[in-house]
Motif scaffolding. Structure first.
Motif, PDB file in Angstrom:
ATOM      1  N   ALA A  80       0.930 -20.426   7.724  1.00 45.03           N
ATOM      2  CA  ALA A  80       1.723 -20.711   6.528  1.00 45.03           C
ATOM      3  C   ALA A  80       1.715 -22.193   6.170  1.00 45.03           C
ATOM      4  CB  ALA A  80       3.153 -20.218   6.711  1.00 45.03           C
ATOM      5  N   ALA A  81       1.801 -23.063   7.151  1.00 46.72           N
ATOM      6  CA  ALA A  81       1.814 -24.507   6.864  1.00 46.72           C
ATOM      7  C   ALA A  81       0.489 -24.940   6.256  1.00 46.72           C
ATOM      8  CB  ALA A  81       2.099 -25.291   8.141  1.00 46.72           C
ATOM      9  N   ALA A  82      -0.621 -24.466   6.810  1.00 51.41           N
ATOM     10  CA  ALA A  82      -1.935 -24.815   6.271  1.00 51.41           C
ATOM     11  C   ALA A  82      -2.106 -24.245   4.865  1.00 51.41           C
ATOM     12  CB  ALA A  82      -3.043 -24.309   7.193  1.00 51.41           C
ATOM     13  N   ALA A  83      -1.634 -23.022   4.648  1.00 54.93           N
ATOM     14  CA  ALA A  83      -1.730 -22.406   3.323  1.00 54.93           C
ATOM     15  C   ALA A  83      -0.920 -23.192   2.301  1.00 54.93           C
ATOM     16  CB  ALA A  83      -1.253 -20.959   3.380  1.00 54.93           C
ATOM     17  N   GLU A  84       0.245 -23.667   2.710  1.00 50.56           N
ATOM     18  CA  GLU A  84       1.080 -24.457   1.800  1.00 50.56           C
ATOM     19  C   GLU A  84       0.413 -25.781   1.442  1.00 50.56           C
ATOM     20  OE1 GLU A  84       5.495 -26.467   1.769  1.00 50.56           O
ATOM     21  OE2 GLU A  84       5.182 -24.636   2.935  1.00 50.56           O
TER      22      GLU A  84
END
Length: 154
Positions: A80-84
């Motif tokens: 999720a952090a990388a996607a954000e």
């Protein structure tokens, strides 16, 4: 919304063009007379049966898409952090971010340089010019086709 309500009313047995046209909402309300004219005609039980089947098929496909979207979100949760971070890049939305993560991952060690990654992903076209003539189409045909389609149009 208006169209779906009108179709549901047709399936339920409503045949009065004035009643059906009054189901129109917002901008479609300006076309009440055209809608009344469109609803005048032959719509029998055969049509009702076919329309009900078509709408059921659409509803089933919508449910399938929602289930796949939920599965993708569950698979993407650890990243999720990388996607954000990817989503914050102009031109890359949530779908493109998911494709990038699915195709490349988060470990960049297999690419010696950023240029290698760009080339592998088909973001670095080659230009072959000789004597003022451009030869080739600038693409080797190699690379990740799915990732290349995820980029925004130029």
């Amino acid at each position: 919304m208006s169209g779906r309500e009108m179709m549901a009313a047709l399936i339920a047995g409503e045949r009065n063009p004035k009643v059906l046209a009054q189901l129109a909402r917002s901008v479609l309300r300006k076309k009440i007379s055209e809608l009344e004219e469109a609803f005048t005609g032959g719509f029998d039980d055969h049509h009702r049966s076919l329309l009900a089947r078509m709408l059921a098929r659409i509803d089933g496909i919508d449910a399938d898409i929602a289930a796949v979207d939920e599965h993708i979100e569950a698979q993407l949760a650890p990243f999720a952090a990388a996607a954000e971070r990817l989503d914050n890049i102009p031109g890359i939305g949530p779908v493109a971010a998911a494709v990038i993560l699915a195709e490349i991952g988060v470990v960049m060690s297999r690419f010696p340089t950023a240029g290698h990654l760009c080339s592998w992903a088909k973001f670095s076209p080659g230009i072959n010019t000789s004597a003022g003539k451009t030869k080739g189409n600038g693409s080797s045909g190699h690379g990740n086709h799915y990732l290349a389609r995820a980029r925004p149009p130029s």
